[in-house]
Design an enzyme around this catalytic site. Structure first.
Site, PDB file in Angstrom:
ATOM      1  N   THR A 189       0.853  -1.192   0.000  1.00 24.15           N
ATOM      2  CA  THR A 189       0.000   0.000   0.000  1.00 24.15           C
ATOM      3  C   THR A 189       0.886   1.237   0.000  1.00 24.15           C
ATOM      4  OG1 THR A 189      -1.770  -1.122   1.135  1.00 24.15           O
ATOM      5  CG2 THR A 189      -1.628   1.252   1.511  1.00 24.15           C
ATOM      6  N   ARG A 217     -14.629  -6.964   0.340  1.00 25.35           N
ATOM      7  CA  ARG A 217     -13.947  -6.529   1.579  1.00 25.35           C
ATOM      8  C   ARG A 217     -13.330  -5.125   1.413  1.00 25.35           C
ATOM      9  NH1 ARG A 217      -8.412  -4.949   2.646  1.00 25.35           N
ATOM     10  NH2 ARG A 217      -7.950  -5.418   4.809  1.00 25.35           N
ATOM     11  N   ILE A 218     -13.448  -4.321   2.439  1.00 25.42           N
ATOM     12  CA  ILE A 218     -12.841  -2.986   2.455  1.00 25.42           C
ATOM     13  C   ILE A 218     -11.854  -2.923   3.618  1.00 25.42           C
ATOM     14  CG2 ILE A 218     -13.268  -0.500   2.622  1.00 25.42           C
ATOM     15  CD1 ILE A 218     -16.214  -1.119   1.840  1.00 25.42           C
ATOM     16  N   GLY A 219     -10.648  -2.449   3.350  1.00 29.94           N
ATOM     17  CA  GLY A 219      -9.642  -2.302   4.407  1.00 29.94           C
ATOM     18  C   GLY A 219      -9.698  -0.919   5.035  1.00 29.94           C
ATOM     19  N   ASP A 220      -8.625  -0.591   5.736  1.00 28.03           N
ATOM     20  CA  ASP A 220      -8.589   0.698   6.446  1.00 28.03           C
ATOM     21  C   ASP A 220      -8.237   1.881   5.552  1.00 28.03           C
ATOM     22  OD1 ASP A 220      -6.010  -0.564   6.133  1.00 28.03           O
ATOM     23  OD2 ASP A 220      -5.193   1.074   7.334  1.00 28.03           O
ATOM     24  N   THR A 240      -0.518   1.689   6.852  1.00 28.08           N
ATOM     25  CA  THR A 240      -0.439   0.478   6.022  1.00 28.08           C
ATOM     26  C   THR A 240      -0.330  -0.732   6.932  1.00 28.08           C
ATOM     27  OG1 THR A 240       0.837  -0.741   4.371  1.00 28.08           O
ATOM     28  CG2 THR A 240       2.091   0.759   5.780  1.00 28.08           C
ATOM     29  N   GLY A 241      -0.964  -1.822   6.531  1.00 23.85           N
ATOM     30  CA  GLY A 241      -0.905  -3.026   7.357  1.00 23.85           C
ATOM     31  C   GLY A 241      -2.207  -3.797   7.280  1.00 23.85           C
ATOM     32  N   ALA A 242      -2.412  -4.657   8.238  1.00 24.17           N
ATOM     33  CA  ALA A 242      -3.606  -5.508   8.260  1.00 24.17           C
ATOM     34  C   ALA A 242      -4.825  -4.654   8.627  1.00 24.17           C
ATOM     35  CB  ALA A 242      -3.405  -6.634   9.266  1.00 24.17           C
ATOM     36  N   GLY A 243      -5.523  -4.219   7.579  1.00 21.28           N
ATOM     37  CA  GLY A 243      -6.527  -3.171   7.706  1.00 21.28           C
ATOM     38  C   GLY A 243      -7.588  -3.375   8.774  1.00 21.28           C
TER      39      GLY A 243
HETATM   40  N1  ASP Z   1      -4.029  -1.641   4.801  1.00 18.95           N
HETATM   41  C1  ASP Z   1      -4.316  -2.278   3.538  1.00 18.95           C
HETATM   42  C2  ASP Z   1      -5.627  -3.015   3.650  1.00 18.95           C
HETATM   43  O1  ASP Z   1      -5.890  -3.612   4.669  1.00 18.95           O
HETATM   44  C3  ASP Z   1      -3.267  -3.249   3.120  1.00 18.95           C
HETATM   45  C4  ASP Z   1      -1.864  -2.753   3.208  1.00 18.95           C
HETATM   46  O2  ASP Z   1      -1.585  -1.749   3.835  1.00 18.95           O
HETATM   47  O3  ASP Z   1      -1.011  -3.395   2.639  1.00 18.95           O
HETATM   48  O4  ASP Z   1      -6.340  -3.026   2.683  1.00 18.95           O
END
Ligand code: ASP
Length: 322
Positions: A189, A217-220, A240-243
């Site tokens: 991301t 699915r929608i992330g953060d 960025t990360g596990a949304g």
């Molecule tokens: N945060 C993003 C999501 O969960 C993924 C990412 O940051 O790599 O969609």
């Protein structure tokens, strides 16, 4: 004489102000270790991060707005296939690319976001149009695609976003029969936060989401307050990360709220919030800039693609120990 003195003072104060601009970027956090990255990849990614910083810096050094700078910077990263945004975005379970993006202006807290868009070459540009040319903040899927066409933004076939490496990652995930959180997702991301010479902040984030995501699915990233937030009273943040964990923590807004209400430094606020994300079970990172000129990274993963720029110069980093 008097006039030239005033002019001189004015020029000096402009120069002093202009020196205060800042730009911070990320290109994703995750299990990014020296042993996993080929030297040629590493070189390419460092060069790409530097190119993005250079593009945003040009705007800020010329007295342009933080908002224009974060949009431009993110577009450069969206166009680069090394990152999980725009071209090079990860695949959904069905083998498509569905893109999310958000942008926020710290001056007014105006914001725009899109999720599940499939044809806009630069989703961050569409998020900005939502902010400026629609009465809404957040548009999704077919509606967002439709709005993009109506706005005359550059459209591309969905296959434009696809790369062989992302296809391989989806195939590997399916073959191993694991979920999106169990594989090495190579988070990629992208995001940018900036402070301009006028003292305003802005944030932007763009992503393809998680490899193999399903059920729309929608992330953060496109959720204002989770993956993206900007407020001149506090800071600008892109995550960025596990949304899913970043949504539950309300990461970007939480960091800004801590800054407003506790008086702690940007580093302390970001580290506290990222520790809370970790305690929930989430991994990832954030970038932060404040109107005072603090620029911070905080991540709880082995690495994060990242970079900073100011009038003093530019620097990029990948691994945790840099
Ligand atoms: N945060 C993003 C999501 O969960 C993924 C990412 O940051 O790599 O969609």
């Amino acid at each position: 004489m008097r006039f030239s003195l005033i002019l001189g003072a004015l020029l000096m104060s402009t120069a002093a102000q202009a020196a205060d601009w800042k730009l911070v970027i990320h290109g994703g956090a995750g299990v990014i270790e020296r042993s996993r990255l080929k030297p040629v990849q590493e070189k390419e990614i460092r060069a790409a991060l530097d190119r993005a910083l250079a593009a945003g810096s040009e705007i800020l050094a010329g007295g342009g707005s933080a908002l224009d700078a974060v949009e431009k910077t993110v577009k450069v990263l969206e166009d680069d296939p090394n990152f999980n945004a725009g071209k090079g975005a990860v695949f959904t379970y069905e083998g498509k690319n569905e893109l999310d993006a958000a942008i926020m202006d710290g001056r007014t807290r105006a914001a725009g976001a899109v999720t599940g868009v499939t044809m806009t070459k630069n989703p961050v540009g569409l998020a900005r149009r939502v902010m400026e040319n629609s009465p809404h903040v957040f548009l999704s899927r077919e509606g967002a695609d439709q709005f993009s066409k109506e706005q005359g933004l550059e459209q591309v076939p969905n296959s434009y976003f696809a790369t062989p490496e992302r296809r391989r990652q989806l195939d590997e995930m399916k073959a191993r029969k694991v979920g999106s959180f169990d594989v090495d997702l190579k988070y990629g991301t992208v995001g940018a936060v900036a402070l301009d010479a006028q003292g305003h902040v802005a944030a932007a984030t763009s992503t393809g989401g998680l490899t193999g995501k399903r059920w729309a699915r929608i992330g953060d990233s496109p959720i204002i307050g989770a993956g993206t937030y900007a407020d001149d009273r506090a800071c600008a943040v892109s995550a960025t990360g596990a949304g899913e964990y970043f949504i539950r923590e309300g990461v970007a807004h939480e960091i800004c709220a801590r800054l407003r209400f506790t008086g702690e430094s940007a580093k302390a606020a970001a580290d506290t919030v990222m520790a809370e994300v970790k305690a929930l079970g989430g991994t990832g990172g954030v970038i932060v800039v404040t109107p005072k000129g603090e620029t911070e990274y905080s991540f709880n993963t082995p690495g994060m693609y990242r970079g900073k720029a100011s009038a003093e110069g530019r620097s990029v980093a990948i691994f945790g120990d840099e």
